[in-house]
Write an enzyme that holds these catalytic residues in place. Structure first.
Site, PDB file in Angstrom:
ATOM      1  N   LYS A  52     -18.157 -11.309 -28.909  1.00 39.95           N
ATOM      2  CA  LYS A  52     -18.987 -12.284 -29.614  1.00 39.95           C
ATOM      3  C   LYS A  52     -20.208 -12.527 -28.748  1.00 39.95           C
ATOM      4  O   LYS A  52     -20.095 -13.007 -27.623  1.00 39.95           O
ATOM      5  CB  LYS A  52     -18.238 -13.595 -29.839  1.00 39.95           C
ATOM      6  CG  LYS A  52     -19.109 -14.686 -30.457  1.00 39.95           C
ATOM      7  CD  LYS A  52     -18.401 -16.025 -30.489  1.00 39.95           C
ATOM      8  CE  LYS A  52     -19.298 -17.041 -31.200  1.00 39.95           C
ATOM      9  NZ  LYS A  52     -19.784 -18.095 -30.331  1.00 39.95           N
ATOM     10  N   ILE A 110     -19.979 -15.282 -36.274  1.00 40.26           N
ATOM     11  CA  ILE A 110     -19.309 -16.553 -36.003  1.00 40.26           C
ATOM     12  C   ILE A 110     -20.395 -17.618 -36.049  1.00 40.26           C
ATOM     13  O   ILE A 110     -21.282 -17.641 -35.203  1.00 40.26           O
ATOM     14  CB  ILE A 110     -18.567 -16.540 -34.667  1.00 40.26           C
ATOM     15  CG1 ILE A 110     -17.454 -15.488 -34.717  1.00 40.26           C
ATOM     16  CG2 ILE A 110     -17.986 -17.910 -34.362  1.00 40.26           C
ATOM     17  CD1 ILE A 110     -16.621 -15.390 -33.466  1.00 40.26           C
ATOM     18  N   TYR A 162     -16.736 -13.041 -24.908  1.00 41.53           N
ATOM     19  CA  TYR A 162     -17.624 -14.064 -25.473  1.00 41.53           C
ATOM     20  C   TYR A 162     -18.775 -14.259 -24.492  1.00 41.53           C
ATOM     21  O   TYR A 162     -18.587 -14.786 -23.398  1.00 41.53           O
ATOM     22  CB  TYR A 162     -16.821 -15.355 -25.690  1.00 41.53           C
ATOM     23  CG  TYR A 162     -17.537 -16.538 -26.323  1.00 41.53           C
ATOM     24  CD1 TYR A 162     -18.896 -16.548 -26.578  1.00 41.53           C
ATOM     25  CD2 TYR A 162     -16.802 -17.678 -26.657  1.00 41.53           C
ATOM     26  CE1 TYR A 162     -19.515 -17.647 -27.151  1.00 41.53           C
ATOM     27  CE2 TYR A 162     -17.407 -18.790 -27.229  1.00 41.53           C
ATOM     28  CZ  TYR A 162     -18.769 -18.763 -27.466  1.00 41.53           C
ATOM     29  OH  TYR A 162     -19.370 -19.867 -28.025  1.00 41.53           O
TER      30      TYR A 162
END
Length: 294
Positions: free
Chosen positions: A163, A207, A135
């Site tokens: 992500k 997301i 992330y």
């Protein structure tokens, strides 16, 4: 994980009651709302205010989301902490709750070298028995994952993607290039302004924090793209980009998102950190939401 995560995952808000305590019933309501729009769930992230939740609350949020989803959509939970030890500690507990994967933010506050980030992520991935997404959100952590670092980490069998919430097309493109040819490693787009382009360029999923406000509108970008309607997906993105630009001009995105959800009539509570909105700002958010959501 037996199935690739695709489409839209909502970076779901964490719901609080009037006293500021976690509200499971309200959390379930928000999960149902997202499922009805066709979205999966990403819990305990930035929009979920992980930075003001204690360990037991993080576990309660995750368990509530997993229980409500009941296998009908993907659930990814964020487990990143400042230290490797605490990330592993939380990750082992979250892994028992039935999530499909976890995400791990880069350690924050302390600047780290790329080799230190590699060691951190390898240690976490070795220690937990659930797939892991890197992330990247350097504006909030002060640490940036470089594409070559990501390609190195992609070789780990338990690290399945990244992500990227750096906020730029350049960053997203760099990770997509780093992941090229690695079928077991996916790139998930974070910025709501790049959802359509991310899918065009090869992202498997997005997301989205803004999906808390506009679940159907965000899902339309994916649904149209997945159906082959590329122009329709682009037009859906234009509407979402306008909403994002106007809403985030009022305040920091997690707080503005949560306030917008509240003004839509949902009892999700106030953000826990020190943020506030004037009556004029609330009215502006209400007008923005009414303008873009039909």
């Amino acid at each position: 994980m037996s199935k690739k995560i695709q489409g839209v995952l909502t970076a779901i808000v964490t719901t609080f009651d009037r006293d500021g305590a976690f509200n499971p019933a309200a959390q379930r309501e928000q999960v149902k709302r997202q499922l009805s729009a066709g979205n999966g769930i990403f819990c305990g992230g930035t929009n979920g205010e992980f930075f003001v939740l204690n360990e037991q609350e993080k576990l309660a949020v995750t368990q509530t989301c997993v229980d409500e989803v009941n296998g009908s959509a993907p659930v990814v939970a964020h487990i990143g902490e400042i230290s490797t030890r605490e990330t592993i500690r939380l990750g082992k507990q979250v892994a028992k709750l039935g999530v499909d994967a976890v995400s791990v933010i880069t350690p924050y506050f302390v600047p780290l070298k790329q080799e230190e980030l590699i060691a951190h992520y390898r240690a976490v991935a070795d220690a937990i028995d659930v797939p892991l997404f890197l992330y990247n959100i350097p504006a909030r952590t002060g640490n940036t994952l470089q594409p070559e670092t990501v390609r190195t980490l992609a070789a780990h069998p338990n690290i399945i993607g990244i992500k990227d919430s750096a906020g730029s097309y350049e960053s997203l493109s760099g990770f997509l290039q780093a992941a090229a040819g690695i079928d077991s490693f996916d790139v998930l787009n974070g910025p709501d302004s790049l959802i359509h382009q991310g899918f065009v360029d090869g992202c498997s999923a997005c997301i989205s924090g803004l999906a808390n406000v506009a679940p159907k509108e965000i899902n339309a970008i994916w649904a149209r793209f997945h159906a082959g309607d590329i122009e329709g997906s682009r037009l859906a993105q234009e509407n979402v980009t306008g909403l994002r630009t106007d809403l985030y001009s009022v305040g920091f995105s997690p707080a503005a998102v949560k306030k917008a959800v509240t003004l839509l009539g949902f009892e999700v509570g106030d953000s826990r950190y020190a943020v506030s909105f004037s009556a004029e700002e609330e009215q502006k958010i209400r007008q923005i939401v009414n303008q873009y959501l039909q």
